[in-house]
Scaffold this motif. Structure first.
Motif, PDB file in Angstrom:
ATOM      1  N   THR A  68       0.845  -1.191   0.000  1.00 35.72           N
ATOM      2  CA  THR A  68       0.000   0.000   0.000  1.00 35.72           C
ATOM      3  C   THR A  68       0.878   1.237   0.000  1.00 35.72           C
ATOM      4  OG1 THR A  68      -1.704  -1.155   1.289  1.00 35.72           O
ATOM      5  CG2 THR A  68      -1.841   1.253   1.160  1.00 35.72           C
ATOM      6  N   ILE A  69       0.675   2.090  -0.990  1.00 37.72           N
ATOM      7  CA  ILE A  69       1.413   3.347  -1.072  1.00 37.72           C
ATOM      8  C   ILE A  69       0.599   4.451  -0.403  1.00 37.72           C
ATOM      9  CG2 ILE A  69       0.429   4.030  -3.300  1.00 37.72           C
ATOM     10  CD1 ILE A  69       3.176   5.157  -4.053  1.00 37.72           C
ATOM     11  N   SER A  70       1.305   5.397   0.220  1.00 36.44           N
ATOM     12  CA  SER A  70       0.614   6.522   0.831  1.00 36.44           C
ATOM     13  C   SER A  70       1.534   7.736   0.808  1.00 36.44           C
ATOM     14  CB  SER A  70       0.184   6.207   2.270  1.00 36.44           C
ATOM     15  OG  SER A  70       1.303   5.921   3.075  1.00 36.44           O
ATOM     16  N   ARG A  71       0.937   8.899   1.029  1.00 38.49           N
ATOM     17  CA  ARG A  71       1.711  10.133   1.052  1.00 38.49           C
ATOM     18  C   ARG A  71       1.266  11.010   2.215  1.00 38.49           C
ATOM     19  NH1 ARG A  71       0.956  13.638  -3.950  1.00 38.49           N
ATOM     20  NH2 ARG A  71       0.359  11.788  -5.133  1.00 38.49           N
ATOM     21  N   ASP A  72       2.188  11.826   2.700  1.00 38.01           N
ATOM     22  CA  ASP A  72       1.875  12.858   3.685  1.00 38.01           C
ATOM     23  C   ASP A  72       2.402  14.162   3.110  1.00 38.01           C
ATOM     24  OD1 ASP A  72       1.820  14.683   5.814  1.00 38.01           O
ATOM     25  OD2 ASP A  72       2.147  13.103   7.306  1.00 38.01           O
ATOM     26  N   ASN A  73       1.504  14.913   2.502  1.00 37.78           N
ATOM     27  CA  ASN A  73       1.950  16.142   1.830  1.00 37.78           C
ATOM     28  C   ASN A  73       2.532  17.151   2.821  1.00 37.78           C
ATOM     29  OD1 ASN A  73       1.149  15.105  -0.593  1.00 37.78           O
ATOM     30  ND2 ASN A  73      -0.755  16.272  -0.722  1.00 37.78           N
ATOM     31  N   ALA A  74       2.001  17.183   4.021  1.00 38.28           N
ATOM     32  CA  ALA A  74       2.493  18.140   5.012  1.00 38.28           C
ATOM     33  C   ALA A  74       3.941  17.847   5.397  1.00 38.28           C
ATOM     34  CB  ALA A  74       1.603  18.122   6.248  1.00 38.28           C
ATOM     35  N   LYS A  75       4.282  16.571   5.442  1.00 36.83           N
ATOM     36  CA  LYS A  75       5.649  16.176   5.807  1.00 36.83           C
ATOM     37  C   LYS A  75       6.507  15.893   4.583  1.00 36.83           C
ATOM     38  CE  LYS A  75       4.328  14.142  10.243  1.00 36.83           C
ATOM     39  NZ  LYS A  75       4.343  12.915  11.088  1.00 36.83           N
ATOM     40  N   ASN A  76       5.923  16.049   3.382  1.00 36.08           N
ATOM     41  CA  ASN A  76       6.641  15.732   2.143  1.00 36.08           C
ATOM     42  C   ASN A  76       7.250  14.335   2.186  1.00 36.08           C
ATOM     43  OD1 ASN A  76       6.396  17.697   0.080  1.00 36.08           O
ATOM     44  ND2 ASN A  76       8.617  17.709  -0.173  1.00 36.08           N
ATOM     45  N   THR A  77       6.453  13.389   2.597  1.00 33.53           N
ATOM     46  CA  THR A  77       6.919  12.021   2.788  1.00 33.53           C
ATOM     47  C   THR A  77       6.033  11.041   2.032  1.00 33.53           C
ATOM     48  OG1 THR A  77       7.777  12.565   4.981  1.00 33.53           O
ATOM     49  CG2 THR A  77       7.383  10.253   4.520  1.00 33.53           C
ATOM     50  N   VAL A  78       6.663  10.040   1.461  1.00 35.14           N
ATOM     51  CA  VAL A  78       5.971   8.959   0.768  1.00 35.14           C
ATOM     52  C   VAL A  78       6.294   7.661   1.500  1.00 35.14           C
ATOM     53  CG1 VAL A  78       5.665   7.773  -1.425  1.00 35.14           C
ATOM     54  CG2 VAL A  78       6.274  10.205  -1.402  1.00 35.14           C
ATOM     55  N   SER A  79       5.307   6.804   1.656  1.00 34.58           N
ATOM     56  CA  SER A  79       5.511   5.544   2.364  1.00 34.58           C
ATOM     57  C   SER A  79       5.027   4.369   1.531  1.00 34.58           C
ATOM     58  CB  SER A  79       4.756   5.557   3.704  1.00 34.58           C
ATOM     59  OG  SER A  79       5.239   6.583   4.542  1.00 34.58           O
ATOM     60  N   LEU A  80       5.544   3.198   1.878  1.00 31.37           N
ATOM     61  CA  LEU A  80       5.106   1.953   1.242  1.00 31.37           C
ATOM     62  C   LEU A  80       5.005   0.894   2.324  1.00 31.37           C
ATOM     63  CD1 LEU A  80       4.445   0.623  -1.528  1.00 31.37           C
ATOM     64  CD2 LEU A  80       6.791  -0.253  -1.501  1.00 31.37           C
ATOM     65  N   GLN A  81       3.786   0.474   2.621  1.00 26.43           N
ATOM     66  CA  GLN A  81       3.563  -0.614   3.557  1.00 26.43           C
ATOM     67  C   GLN A  81       3.601  -1.917   2.779  1.00 26.43           C
ATOM     68  OE1 GLN A  81       3.148  -0.583   6.981  1.00 26.43           O
ATOM     69  NE2 GLN A  81       3.203  -2.813   6.792  1.00 26.43           N
ATOM     70  N   MET A  82       4.480  -2.817   3.197  1.00 29.07           N
ATOM     71  CA  MET A  82       4.651  -4.084   2.501  1.00 29.07           C
ATOM     72  C   MET A  82       4.326  -5.225   3.447  1.00 29.07           C
ATOM     73  SD  MET A  82       8.145  -3.290   0.348  1.00 29.07           S
ATOM     74  CE  MET A  82       9.196  -3.465   1.781  1.00 29.07           C
ATOM     75  N   ASN A  83       3.327  -5.992   3.109  1.00 31.03           N
ATOM     76  CA  ASN A  83       2.915  -7.140   3.912  1.00 31.03           C
ATOM     77  C   ASN A  83       3.091  -8.431   3.125  1.00 31.03           C
ATOM     78  OD1 ASN A  83       2.058  -5.338   5.956  1.00 31.03           O
ATOM     79  ND2 ASN A  83       0.021  -5.160   5.042  1.00 31.03           N
ATOM     80  N   SER A  84       3.056  -9.536   3.835  1.00 31.36           N
ATOM     81  CA  SER A  84       3.169 -10.862   3.200  1.00 31.36           C
ATOM     82  C   SER A  84       4.342 -10.907   2.231  1.00 31.36           C
ATOM     83  CB  SER A  84       1.860 -11.206   2.477  1.00 31.36           C
ATOM     84  OG  SER A  84       0.767 -11.164   3.361  1.00 31.36           O
ATOM     85  N   LEU A  85       5.474 -10.467   2.687  1.00 35.39           N
ATOM     86  CA  LEU A  85       6.639 -10.366   1.807  1.00 35.39           C
ATOM     87  C   LEU A  85       7.099 -11.731   1.325  1.00 35.39           C
ATOM     88  CD1 LEU A  85       8.450  -7.503   3.674  1.00 35.39           C
ATOM     89  CD2 LEU A  85       7.886  -7.490   1.239  1.00 35.39           C
ATOM     90  N   LYS A  86       7.604 -11.735   0.091  1.00 34.18           N
ATOM     91  CA  LYS A  86       8.072 -12.959  -0.558  1.00 34.18           C
ATOM     92  C   LYS A  86       9.540 -12.785  -0.940  1.00 34.18           C
ATOM     93  CE  LYS A  86       3.530 -13.566  -2.738  1.00 34.18           C
ATOM     94  NZ  LYS A  86       2.816 -13.742  -4.040  1.00 34.18           N
ATOM     95  N   PRO A  87      10.265 -13.877  -1.095  1.00 31.77           N
ATOM     96  CA  PRO A  87      11.675 -13.756  -1.508  1.00 31.77           C
ATOM     97  C   PRO A  87      11.836 -12.957  -2.803  1.00 31.77           C
ATOM     98  CG  PRO A  87      11.250 -15.963  -0.709  1.00 31.77           C
ATOM     99  CD  PRO A  87       9.911 -15.263  -0.751  1.00 31.77           C
ATOM    100  N   GLU A  88      10.886 -13.035  -3.696  1.00 30.89           N
ATOM    101  CA  GLU A  88      10.983 -12.295  -4.961  1.00 30.89           C
ATOM    102  C   GLU A  88      10.788 -10.788  -4.792  1.00 30.89           C
ATOM    103  OE1 GLU A  88       9.091 -15.002  -4.329  1.00 30.89           O
ATOM    104  OE2 GLU A  88       7.143 -14.873  -5.366  1.00 30.89           O
ATOM    105  N   ASP A  89      10.437 -10.337  -3.593  1.00 28.49           N
ATOM    106  CA  ASP A  89      10.372  -8.906  -3.314  1.00 28.49           C
ATOM    107  C   ASP A  89      11.740  -8.331  -2.970  1.00 28.49           C
ATOM    108  OD1 ASP A  89       7.290  -9.543  -1.593  1.00 28.49           O
ATOM    109  OD2 ASP A  89       7.529  -8.694  -3.606  1.00 28.49           O
TER     110      ASP A  89
END
Length: 126
Positions: A68-89
């Motif tokens: 899941t990608i998200s942004r915080d414009n006030a903090k000028n920050t971009v995030s990526l929540q990664m779940n169920s990670l696989k070796p191919e990630d």
């Protein structure tokens, strides 16, 4: 534009990580944002992108339902929540932002000529 990515590390398959990216030199307001990754010996690929212009969020098929990608414009920050990670990630993950982008999917799949940060390394292994 400068990017400082963080949050990577070593995680077991099935685990989670949250990546963050602080952007300086450009505002995220009304800009497209994206996370890209480059695995060893592979070209950089778009993982998830979003632009306010189309109101959509693009996810590569390989990560749909897990990231899941998200942004915080006030903090000028971009995030990526990664779940169920696989070796191919396993890859080095980079964030990016650009203005004037009309299509989220295009942004993730087109060749990008802007600057990149150093990225943050994600290793998924038992």
């Amino acid at each position: 534009v400068q990017y400082v990515e963080s949050g990577g590390g070593l995680v077991q398959p099935g685990g989670s990580l949250r990546l963050s990216c602080v952007v300086s030199g450009s505002t995220l307001n009304y800009a497209a944002i994206g996370w890209f990754r480059q695995a060893p010996g592979m070209e950089r690929e778009g993982v998830s992108c979003s632009t306010p212009r189309d109101g959509n969020t693009y996810y590569a098929d390989s990560v749909k339902g897990r990231f899941t990608i998200s942004r915080d414009n006030a903090k000028n920050t971009v995030s990526l929540q990664m779940n169920s990670l696989k070796p191919e990630d396993t890859a080095v993950y980079y964030c990016a932002t650009d203005s004037g982008v009309d299509d989220s999917a295009w942004y993730c799949n087109a060749k990008r000529f802007g600057s990149w940060g150093r990225g943050t390394r994600v290793t998924v292994s038992s």
